[in-house]
Design a protein around this motif. Structure first.
Motif: not given
Length: 206
Positions: A13-23
């Motif tokens: 649940p605490e995944a880094d969604w900022d890092a995932r935003a690009a793809d």
């Protein structure tokens, strides 16, 4: 916090969604880049949302794909996502439309009570620790006669995660006067592929 489909179920649940935003938009049902997938979601939204311009609150909006569809259908949209990177992409996607994107927690949106006609949420509720409490909080955001439009599911076989439809409809029965369940697993156009897990939408009127 945003959850979208089976490609993310192994994420904490605490995944880094900022890092995932690009793809993030690479998934067919995220970016809706395939015209057939986009049209399938637009058609479903048209049936779930009011037939007149309404204030739609897209919680956990991610990069804003559903927000954009709702805005294109004439609705006034507010999207909320806790990831600044996701919110930036949503703002860019919705530029020129009647919409605003707020960076904040979808579970406790920084918005006034009775601010909207629709609470729209796709694949977010399952990742929250206390869905019943969150639904009660979201209920307070709806005006009289408003509605929930919730897209959820259960993914995985060895260690399934998600919110079964029966559980979600039971929660909503305590908060709303009308609950309609729509199965989505048998429509591969929505996902860009065939799926065999439980995916569904619930429209619940208060």
């Amino acid at each position: 916090m945003t959850r979208r489909n089976s490609s993310t179920v192994a994420d904490a649940p605490e995944a880094d969604w900022d890092a995932r935003a690009a793809d993030f938009d690479d998934e067919p049902d995220h970016g809706l880049r395939d015209p057939r997938v986009r049209a399938a979601w637009a058609d479903r939204l048209r049936g779930w949302l009011p037939g007149h311009p309404a204030d739609v609150l897209d919680l956990g909006c991610g990069t804003g794909s559903l927000s954009l569809l709702a805005a294109e259908q004439g609705h006034r949209v507010t999207g909320v996502d806790r990831s600044p990177a996701m919110a930036r992409r949503a703002r860019a996607k919705l530029a020129g439309h009647s919409a605003r994107i707020v960076c904040g927690d979808a579970a406790a949106p920084p918005l006034a009570p009775r601010c909207c006609d629709v609470v729209l949420v796709r694949h977010v509720l399952w990742a929250l620790p206390d869905p019943a409490s969150v639904l009660r909080r979201w209920r307070g955001l709806l005006r009289p006669g408003g509605r929930f439009v919730l897209v959820e599911g259960v993914w995985g076989t060895l260690a399934p995660v998600g919110v079964p439809a029966a559980r979600l409809t039971a929660h909503l029965a305590l908060l709303t006067r009308e609950v309609r369940l729509e199965r989505l697993s048998d429509d591969p156009l929505l996902w860009g592929k065939d799926v065999d897990d439980e995916r569904y939408a619930v429209v619940a009127v208060v």
